[in-house]
Enzyme design. Structure first.
Site, PDB file in Angstrom:
ATOM      1  N   PRO A  10       8.851  -2.070   1.003  1.00 16.32           N
ATOM      2  CA  PRO A  10       9.547  -0.831   1.330  1.00 16.32           C
ATOM      3  C   PRO A  10       8.676   0.193   2.051  1.00 16.32           C
ATOM      4  CG  PRO A  10       9.159  -0.991  -1.037  1.00 16.32           C
ATOM      5  CD  PRO A  10       8.775  -2.304  -0.438  1.00 16.32           C
ATOM      6  N   ASN A  11       9.338   0.884   2.952  1.00 20.77           N
ATOM      7  CA  ASN A  11       8.794   1.998   3.736  1.00 20.77           C
ATOM      8  C   ASN A  11       7.828   1.573   4.832  1.00 20.77           C
ATOM      9  OD1 ASN A  11      10.235   4.086   2.298  1.00 20.77           O
ATOM     10  ND2 ASN A  11       8.850   3.670   0.609  1.00 20.77           N
ATOM     11  N   ARG A  18       4.953   7.638   8.899  1.00 21.02           N
ATOM     12  CA  ARG A  18       4.839   8.117   7.520  1.00 21.02           C
ATOM     13  C   ARG A  18       3.375   8.217   7.124  1.00 21.02           C
ATOM     14  NH1 ARG A  18       4.709   4.448   2.809  1.00 21.02           N
ATOM     15  NH2 ARG A  18       4.773   5.768   0.987  1.00 21.02           N
ATOM     16  N   TYR A  23      -1.991   5.753   6.383  1.00 20.23           N
ATOM     17  CA  TYR A  23      -1.609   4.434   6.893  1.00 20.23           C
ATOM     18  C   TYR A  23      -1.912   4.213   8.371  1.00 20.23           C
ATOM     19  CZ  TYR A  23       0.823   4.390   2.452  1.00 20.23           C
ATOM     20  OH  TYR A  23       1.117   4.457   1.113  1.00 20.23           O
ATOM     21  N   ASN A  74       2.459  -7.788   2.072  1.00 25.38           N
ATOM     22  CA  ASN A  74       2.174  -6.405   1.727  1.00 25.38           C
ATOM     23  C   ASN A  74       3.411  -5.922   0.971  1.00 25.38           C
ATOM     24  OD1 ASN A  74       1.836  -3.669   1.490  1.00 25.38           O
ATOM     25  ND2 ASN A  74       1.094  -3.371   3.580  1.00 25.38           N
ATOM     26  N   ALA A  77       5.229  -0.587  -2.456  1.00 25.75           N
ATOM     27  CA  ALA A  77       5.462  -0.065  -3.810  1.00 25.75           C
ATOM     28  C   ALA A  77       5.903  -1.147  -4.799  1.00 25.75           C
ATOM     29  CB  ALA A  77       6.489   1.059  -3.774  1.00 25.75           C
ATOM     30  N   GLU A  98      -2.548 -11.101  -0.550  1.00 23.97           N
ATOM     31  CA  GLU A  98      -1.942  -9.780  -0.756  1.00 23.97           C
ATOM     32  C   GLU A  98      -2.679  -8.758   0.116  1.00 23.97           C
ATOM     33  OE1 GLU A  98      -1.452  -6.600  -4.459  1.00 23.97           O
ATOM     34  OE2 GLU A  98      -2.134  -8.637  -4.859  1.00 23.97           O
ATOM     35  N   HIS A 100      -3.000  -4.622   1.451  1.00 26.40           N
ATOM     36  CA  HIS A 100      -2.693  -3.190   1.322  1.00 26.40           C
ATOM     37  C   HIS A 100      -3.447  -2.460   2.423  1.00 26.40           C
ATOM     38  CE1 HIS A 100      -0.601  -3.830  -2.375  1.00 26.40           C
ATOM     39  NE2 HIS A 100      -1.605  -4.606  -2.764  1.00 26.40           N
ATOM     40  N   ARG A 107      -6.594   5.739  -4.838  1.00 25.73           N
ATOM     41  CA  ARG A 107      -5.380   6.544  -4.880  1.00 25.73           C
ATOM     42  C   ARG A 107      -4.941   6.768  -6.330  1.00 25.73           C
ATOM     43  NH1 ARG A 107      -1.245   4.541  -0.603  1.00 25.73           N
ATOM     44  NH2 ARG A 107      -0.404   6.598  -1.082  1.00 25.73           N
TER      45      ARG A 107
END
Length: 149
Positions: A10-11, A18, A23, A74, A77, A98, A100, A107
């Site tokens: 998502p996103n 964003r 990012y 990726n 969330a 995986e 990120h 974070r």
């Protein structure tokens, strides 16, 4: 030529728009173009998908069970919330990396836990969108390695 799935949660459709301070300014289309180019150079093909819907990501993992050799994911969330994606990945027999974009460990504390990491053969975090290329390279290397009994 092996098929590598590159799955995005998502996103990530808002990549480049964003929170660019976290990012970066590259768009998801830029990332896809870079992934396609690298995969081709390595003798592989990719299927590149993004969804804000958990079930679509699960469906693509199921699809990868039939025709994919590896997965670069990726989960965004969903990393921190989705047992369903973990369960789907546990049914996939090929390598899983995986990704990120940000360093999730620098974070918020809730981002420090990943359900996906329980299945991933490797985790790349904090290297920006370059992490995708590193993930594809790692999957390609793992696909060349002899199978262990």
């Amino acid at each position: 030529m092996s098929l590598i799935y590159v799955l995005n949660g998502p996103n990530l459709n808002l990549l480049g728009k964003r929170q660019p301070h976290i990012y970066g300014h590259e768009t998801l289309a830029d990332v896809e173009a870079d992934c396609r180019k690298l995969a081709s150079e390595l003798g592989h093909e990719i299927r590149f998908h993004q969804s804000n819907r958990e079930y679509e990501i699960i469906d693509w993992i199921h699809e990868a069970r039939e025709d994919g050799a590896g997965i670069v994911i990726n989960p965004a969330a969903f990393t921190h919330t989705s047992l369903a994606i973990l369960d789907a990945l546990n049914t996939f027999e090929g390598p899983v990396i995986e990704i990120h974009i940000s360093n999730v460990h620098k974070r918020e504390s809730f981002r420090h836990h990943s359900f996906v990491s329980h299945r991933a053969d490797g985790v790349i975090a904090g290297l920006g969108t370059e992490g995708y290329q590193l993930g594809i390279r790692r999957v390609a290397t793992m696909l060349k390695a002899p199978k262990k009994d």
